[in-house]
Design a protein around this motif. Sequence first.
Motif, PDB file in Angstrom:
ATOM      1  N   ALA A  17      -4.146  -6.548  23.357  1.00 23.69           N
ATOM      2  CA  ALA A  17      -5.006  -6.697  24.531  1.00 23.69           C
ATOM      3  C   ALA A  17      -5.882  -7.932  24.417  1.00 23.69           C
ATOM      4  O   ALA A  17      -6.067  -8.678  25.396  1.00 23.69           O
ATOM      5  N   ASP A  18      -6.426  -8.174  23.229  1.00 22.62           N
ATOM      6  CA  ASP A  18      -7.279  -9.351  23.018  1.00 22.62           C
ATOM      7  C   ASP A  18      -6.523 -10.638  23.332  1.00 22.62           C
ATOM      8  O   ASP A  18      -7.056 -11.557  23.973  1.00 22.62           O
ATOM      9  N   GLU A  19      -5.288 -10.712  22.873  1.00 22.21           N
ATOM     10  CA  GLU A  19      -4.499 -11.932  23.077  1.00 22.21           C
ATOM     11  C   GLU A  19      -4.251 -12.177  24.564  1.00 22.21           C
ATOM     12  O   GLU A  19      -4.384 -13.311  25.055  1.00 22.21           O
ATOM     13  N   ILE A  20      -3.897 -11.132  25.298  1.00 23.93           N
ATOM     14  CA  ILE A  20      -3.656 -11.286  26.734  1.00 23.93           C
ATOM     15  C   ILE A  20      -4.947 -11.666  27.454  1.00 23.93           C
ATOM     16  O   ILE A  20      -4.975 -12.566  28.308  1.00 23.93           O
ATOM     17  N   ALA A  21      -6.031 -10.977  27.115  1.00 21.48           N
ATOM     18  CA  ALA A  21      -7.304 -11.245  27.781  1.00 21.48           C
ATOM     19  C   ALA A  21      -7.787 -12.666  27.529  1.00 21.48           C
ATOM     20  O   ALA A  21      -8.269 -13.338  28.448  1.00 21.48           O
ATOM     21  N   ARG A  22      -7.643 -13.141  26.295  1.00 14.30           N
ATOM     22  CA  ARG A  22      -8.073 -14.516  25.986  1.00 14.30           C
ATOM     23  C   ARG A  22      -7.288 -15.526  26.815  1.00 14.30           C
ATOM     24  O   ARG A  22      -7.828 -16.568  27.210  1.00 14.30           O
ATOM     25  N   HIS A  23      -6.024 -15.240  27.052  1.00 11.97           N
ATOM     26  CA  HIS A  23      -5.199 -16.155  27.839  1.00 11.97           C
ATOM     27  C   HIS A  23      -5.743 -16.297  29.259  1.00 11.97           C
ATOM     28  O   HIS A  23      -5.703 -17.388  29.846  1.00 11.97           O
ATOM     29  N   HIS A  24      -6.260 -15.219  29.814  1.00 10.32           N
ATOM     30  CA  HIS A  24      -6.747 -15.230  31.196  1.00 10.32           C
ATOM     31  C   HIS A  24      -8.231 -15.574  31.322  1.00 10.32           C
ATOM     32  O   HIS A  24      -8.665 -16.048  32.376  1.00 10.32           O
ATOM     33  N   PHE A  25      -8.999 -15.317  30.266  1.00 15.84           N
ATOM     34  CA  PHE A  25     -10.455 -15.456  30.351  1.00 15.84           C
ATOM     35  C   PHE A  25     -10.854 -16.903  30.663  1.00 15.84           C
ATOM     36  O   PHE A  25     -10.420 -17.834  30.009  1.00 15.84           O
ATOM     37  N   ASP A  29      -7.594 -19.561  37.831  1.00 15.77           N
ATOM     38  CA  ASP A  29      -7.170 -18.569  38.817  1.00 15.77           C
ATOM     39  C   ASP A  29      -6.863 -17.258  38.099  1.00 15.77           C
ATOM     40  O   ASP A  29      -5.835 -17.116  37.444  1.00 15.77           O
ATOM     41  N   LEU A  30      -7.795 -16.294  38.234  1.00 16.56           N
ATOM     42  CA  LEU A  30      -7.631 -15.007  37.581  1.00 16.56           C
ATOM     43  C   LEU A  30      -6.857 -14.014  38.449  1.00 16.56           C
ATOM     44  O   LEU A  30      -6.537 -12.921  37.996  1.00 16.56           O
ATOM     45  N   GLY A  31      -6.596 -14.381  39.692  1.00 14.55           N
ATOM     46  CA  GLY A  31      -5.945 -13.445  40.592  1.00 14.55           C
ATOM     47  C   GLY A  31      -6.804 -12.232  40.861  1.00 14.55           C
ATOM     48  O   GLY A  31      -6.305 -11.107  40.962  1.00 14.55           O
ATOM     49  N   ALA A  32      -8.118 -12.444  40.990  1.00 17.70           N
ATOM     50  CA  ALA A  32      -9.036 -11.329  41.192  1.00 17.70           C
ATOM     51  C   ALA A  32      -9.014 -10.843  42.635  1.00 17.70           C
ATOM     52  O   ALA A  32      -8.859 -11.627  43.569  1.00 17.70           O
ATOM     53  N   THR A  42      -8.214  -7.759  38.079  1.00 12.64           N
ATOM     54  CA  THR A  42      -7.519  -9.036  37.907  1.00 12.64           C
ATOM     55  C   THR A  42      -6.113  -8.768  37.386  1.00 12.64           C
ATOM     56  O   THR A  42      -5.777  -7.661  36.957  1.00 12.64           O
ATOM     57  N   GLU A  43      -5.300  -9.816  37.395  1.00 12.15           N
ATOM     58  CA  GLU A  43      -3.965  -9.694  36.827  1.00 12.15           C
ATOM     59  C   GLU A  43      -4.042  -9.381  35.334  1.00 12.15           C
ATOM     60  O   GLU A  43      -3.158  -8.714  34.785  1.00 12.15           O
ATOM     61  N   ALA A  44      -5.125  -9.808  34.658  1.00 13.08           N
ATOM     62  CA  ALA A  44      -5.286  -9.489  33.240  1.00 13.08           C
ATOM     63  C   ALA A  44      -5.404  -7.984  33.027  1.00 13.08           C
ATOM     64  O   ALA A  44      -4.825  -7.434  32.084  1.00 13.08           O
ATOM     65  N   ASP A  45      -6.176  -7.294  33.892  1.00 13.43           N
ATOM     66  CA  ASP A  45      -6.288  -5.836  33.791  1.00 13.43           C
ATOM     67  C   ASP A  45      -4.900  -5.199  33.828  1.00 13.43           C
ATOM     68  O   ASP A  45      -4.564  -4.341  32.999  1.00 13.43           O
ATOM     69  N   ARG A  46      -4.114  -5.606  34.802  1.00 15.19           N
ATOM     70  CA  ARG A  46      -2.795  -4.999  35.004  1.00 15.19           C
ATOM     71  C   ARG A  46      -1.844  -5.343  33.857  1.00 15.19           C
ATOM     72  O   ARG A  46      -1.086  -4.489  33.384  1.00 15.19           O
TER      73      ARG A  46
END
Length: 285
Positions: A17-25, A29-32, A42-46
């Motif tokens: 989860a950390d790795e995916i979140a860091r990529h989006h943080f 464009d977060l797709g919020a 956001t797309e990160a949540d999904r």
Amino acid sequence: MTDSADLALAHRLADQADEIARHHFRAPDLGAEDKGDGSPVTEADREIERALRASIRAEHPGDAFIGEEFGAHGRSSRRWIIDAIDGTASFIAGDPEWSTLIALETHGAVTLGMVSAPALGRRWWATPGTGTWMGPCPSNPSAPPSRLTLTAGGSARDAAIGIWPPPSRLSETERAAAARLAAGTATVLPALNWSTPDHATPPPSKPSTGSGTCHGALLVATGKLDAFLLLGAGPWDIAAVIPIVEEAGGTFSDLSGQRRTDTGAALFARPGLHQQLLSMARAAN
């Protein structure tokens, strides 16, 4: 009980989860967007929820799963409870106080809790009988985790309590309980008039903002607050922090005094204060 293999899996899920979140943080464009209840996603949540569900299915295909974004999957005596990003508004704003919440429930009792906050570089975890621990994320053998232990509180009248969300997002009954607790304790964060639904301008900050934690219950587990009341919450907002607070010596229940995650309310407290605070909150109903 939760074994060491489950804890190791939870750490791997948190790393994922950390790795995916860091990529989006802080990406351009977060797709919020707003969900039906008005909360952001956001797309990160999904992406995180999908990835963690797939990893759990690969290792424990018989385990059930529930997440904030995609709901429940399967039926089992073992159920993983996930909030991919707790604090999505902070995540969108580029603030560091957000996290992934991971819990394992066995036969209806939460037996593992983990909170991973990569932007803070911290992770908290607990399993029954083994204590509550805080360490870096990802785990670093050269920086061993430290154990969290709470001392007993005194009178609730002298206590500092955090309450969330703000009154404008609470029902009349919830506001009454929050107002009673705010009036009966020495300090409340945020410092609002909890008896009215007025919208504050600017919007108030969470109690955890600027604290180096990312969830109000962690303020209790780390001794920064005496108590925290979370209202209108789902199981994914509550489950992971229950063992973290309790294994540090604190207490948890909903406002009826039950240890349930499905009633929308969670009161966490330093030892010795819980019943006093619960009595205050009940008096408002």
